[in-house]
Enzyme design. Structure first.
Site, PDB file in Angstrom:
ATOM      1  N   ASP A  15     -63.356 -19.478   3.266  1.00 52.25           N
ATOM      2  CA  ASP A  15     -62.635 -18.414   3.966  1.00 52.25           C
ATOM      3  C   ASP A  15     -63.156 -18.341   5.397  1.00 52.25           C
ATOM      4  O   ASP A  15     -64.248 -18.822   5.703  1.00 52.25           O
ATOM      5  CB  ASP A  15     -62.834 -17.055   3.268  1.00 52.25           C
ATOM      6  CG  ASP A  15     -61.970 -15.981   3.918  1.00 52.25           C
ATOM      7  OD1 ASP A  15     -60.751 -16.199   4.060  1.00 52.25           O
ATOM      8  OD2 ASP A  15     -62.508 -14.925   4.315  1.00 52.25           O
ATOM      9  N   SER A  16     -62.360 -17.697   6.253  1.00 54.73           N
ATOM     10  CA  SER A  16     -62.795 -17.533   7.634  1.00 54.73           C
ATOM     11  C   SER A  16     -63.954 -16.542   7.737  1.00 54.73           C
ATOM     12  O   SER A  16     -64.581 -16.453   8.784  1.00 54.73           O
ATOM     13  CB  SER A  16     -61.618 -17.053   8.481  1.00 54.73           C
ATOM     14  OG  SER A  16     -61.137 -15.831   7.956  1.00 54.73           O
ATOM     15  N   CYS A  47     -58.510 -18.512   2.389  1.00 52.60           N
ATOM     16  CA  CYS A  47     -57.994 -17.882   3.606  1.00 52.60           C
ATOM     17  C   CYS A  47     -56.492 -18.176   3.736  1.00 52.60           C
ATOM     18  O   CYS A  47     -56.088 -19.336   3.800  1.00 52.60           O
ATOM     19  CB  CYS A  47     -58.749 -18.454   4.799  1.00 52.60           C
ATOM     20  SG  CYS A  47     -58.172 -17.850   6.371  1.00 52.60           S
ATOM     21  N   GLU A 100     -64.565  -7.022   8.447  1.00 51.90           N
ATOM     22  CA  GLU A 100     -65.732  -7.829   8.843  1.00 51.90           C
ATOM     23  C   GLU A 100     -66.891  -6.944   9.318  1.00 51.90           C
ATOM     24  O   GLU A 100     -68.046  -7.307   9.186  1.00 51.90           O
ATOM     25  CB  GLU A 100     -65.358  -8.834   9.943  1.00 51.90           C
ATOM     26  CG  GLU A 100     -64.494 -10.002   9.465  1.00 51.90           C
ATOM     27  CD  GLU A 100     -65.243 -11.017   8.592  1.00 51.90           C
ATOM     28  OE1 GLU A 100     -66.388 -11.371   8.906  1.00 51.90           O
ATOM     29  OE2 GLU A 100     -64.647 -11.450   7.587  1.00 51.90           O
ATOM     30  N   CYS A 103     -53.437 -11.788   3.138  1.00 54.21           N
ATOM     31  CA  CYS A 103     -54.672 -11.976   3.891  1.00 54.21           C
ATOM     32  C   CYS A 103     -55.814 -11.526   2.996  1.00 54.21           C
ATOM     33  O   CYS A 103     -55.753 -10.437   2.414  1.00 54.21           O
ATOM     34  CB  CYS A 103     -54.647 -11.134   5.173  1.00 54.21           C
ATOM     35  SG  CYS A 103     -56.225 -11.120   6.033  1.00 54.21           S
ATOM     36  N   HIS A 117     -58.594 -10.315   3.494  1.00 51.03           N
ATOM     37  CA  HIS A 117     -59.329  -9.104   3.858  1.00 51.03           C
ATOM     38  C   HIS A 117     -58.607  -7.812   3.469  1.00 51.03           C
ATOM     39  O   HIS A 117     -59.226  -6.766   3.387  1.00 51.03           O
ATOM     40  CB  HIS A 117     -59.587  -9.091   5.362  1.00 51.03           C
ATOM     41  CG  HIS A 117     -60.565 -10.134   5.810  1.00 51.03           C
ATOM     42  ND1 HIS A 117     -60.381 -11.468   5.576  1.00 51.03           N
ATOM     43  CD2 HIS A 117     -61.747 -10.016   6.472  1.00 51.03           C
ATOM     44  CE1 HIS A 117     -61.408 -12.140   6.090  1.00 51.03           C
ATOM     45  NE2 HIS A 117     -62.240 -11.279   6.635  1.00 51.03           N
TER      46      HIS A 117
HETATM   47  N1  DGL Z   1     -59.143 -14.817   5.835  1.00 51.02           N
HETATM   48  C1  DGL Z   1     -57.994 -14.678   6.688  1.00 51.02           C
HETATM   49  C2  DGL Z   1     -56.702 -14.688   5.897  1.00 51.02           C
HETATM   50  O1  DGL Z   1     -56.701 -14.609   4.697  1.00 51.02           O
HETATM   51  C3  DGL Z   1     -57.987 -13.439   7.509  1.00 51.02           C
HETATM   52  C4  DGL Z   1     -59.073 -13.294   8.472  1.00 51.02           C
HETATM   53  C5  DGL Z   1     -58.913 -14.029   9.778  1.00 51.02           C
HETATM   54  O2  DGL Z   1     -58.033 -13.706  10.596  1.00 51.02           O
HETATM   55  O3  DGL Z   1     -59.742 -14.871   9.967  1.00 51.02           O
HETATM   56  O4  DGL Z   1     -55.667 -14.792   6.496  1.00 51.02           O
END
Ligand code: DGL
Length: 274
Positions: free
Chosen positions: A6-7, A69, A155, A187, A189
């Site tokens: 994930d990011s 992600c 975050e 997403c 998050h």
């Molecule tokens: N993890 C990213 C997603 O699921 C969202 C967070 C980001 O913008 O890095 O889209």
């Protein structure tokens, strides 16, 4: 070894659901916290970052990688699968994304065919969800809304604050007026604010939890692919890597994952120039 990428922190929720349903495997988690958010970046950058993350996880012996992600799945999954097609085939490795299983679930539960999608700006611009939804049913009406600020709240661990709730309410107003009956949280998050999404959208809209859908879909994938499943190591190890700050990852991450994060190391990703 199963890799989860994930990011940032968001994929920990996906990992939690996966661990509940498939605890026997070894897992490596990589969060690119130093470069999050991905959702405000160009497709070329998301491809590059995702490719670097794949190499890191392949070096850690991951045979199967879940790109948890949504932004990376939407912008880079196809690119990775095509560019590394022969390598993946030859080495018996697989890379899976999350948009397809989430779209499948949405189409199977909607009664009115009016589906809302909330996601990062990059995911919305990629049109990935409407494409997947229309592959399954051309008549589905898709209404989309980017909610870019929510990622930063999560975050920072600020998503329980009234400011985050007020902004979410503002983002969801247009979707509420379009009477959707199903909402995709596209997403990782966003599901940290699941209760707020449910409360704001009201009882006539079902809010889909992406993490449980992805866990269910992985279980079904492993059942359908015994040739991949039998090569996955099963010693119940969990190792965590972040490109960001390890201490911050450990202290915030345990709230997202539901248990103490012990094995955490700093990840150095090798730069790839396209
Ligand atoms: N993890 C990213 C997603 O699921 C969202 C967070 C980001 O913008 O890095 O889209």
């Amino acid at each position: 070894m199963i890799g989860i990428f994930d990011s940032g922190f968001g994929g920990l929720k996906t990992m939690k659901a996966i661990l509940q349903s498939l605890p026997e495997y070894d897992y490596v988690y990589l969060g690119d916290n130093a470069r999050t958010p991905y959702g405000i970046r160009s497709q070329d950058i998301v491809k590059k970052y995702t490719e670097e993350a794949m190499h890191f996880l392949w070096d850690k012996q991951c045979r199967l990688i879940i790109i948890a992600c949504n932004t990376a799945s939407a912008e880079a999954l196809r690119y990775i699968q095509q560019k590394y097609h022969s390598k993946l085939l030859k080495e018996g490795k697989r890379v899976l994304g999350v948009t397809m299983p989430i779209a499948e679930e949405a189409v199977s539960v909607t009664r009115t065919g009016r589906i809302g999608v909330v996601a990062t700006t990059a995911t919305i611009e990629s049109q990935s969800f409407p494409k997947e939804l229309h592959k399954l049913n051309k008549k589905i009406v898709v209404l989309e809304q980017p909610c870019p600020l929510i990622v930063s709240f999560v975050e920072e661990g600020w998503h329980m604050r009234p400011e985050a709730r007020a902004i979410l309410k503002k983002y969801l107003r247009p979707l509420k007026s379009h009477q959707i009956d199903t909402l995709i949280l596209g997403c990782t998050h966003y599901s940290f604010m699941m209760k707020d999404f449910i409360r704001i959208m009201g009882k006539n809209c079902r809010v889909l939890d992406d993490s449980t859908i992805v866990a269910k879909s992985l279980k079904s994938y492993l059942n359908r692919h015994p040739e991949i499943e039998r090569d996955l190591s099963k010693k119940k190890t969990r190792t965590f890597y972040t490109t960001g700050d390890c201490q911050k990852f450990a202290s915030l991450g345990k709230n997202f994952l539901g248990f103490e994060i012990k094995n955490i190391e700093k990840a150095q990703l090798q730069e790839i120039n396209a």
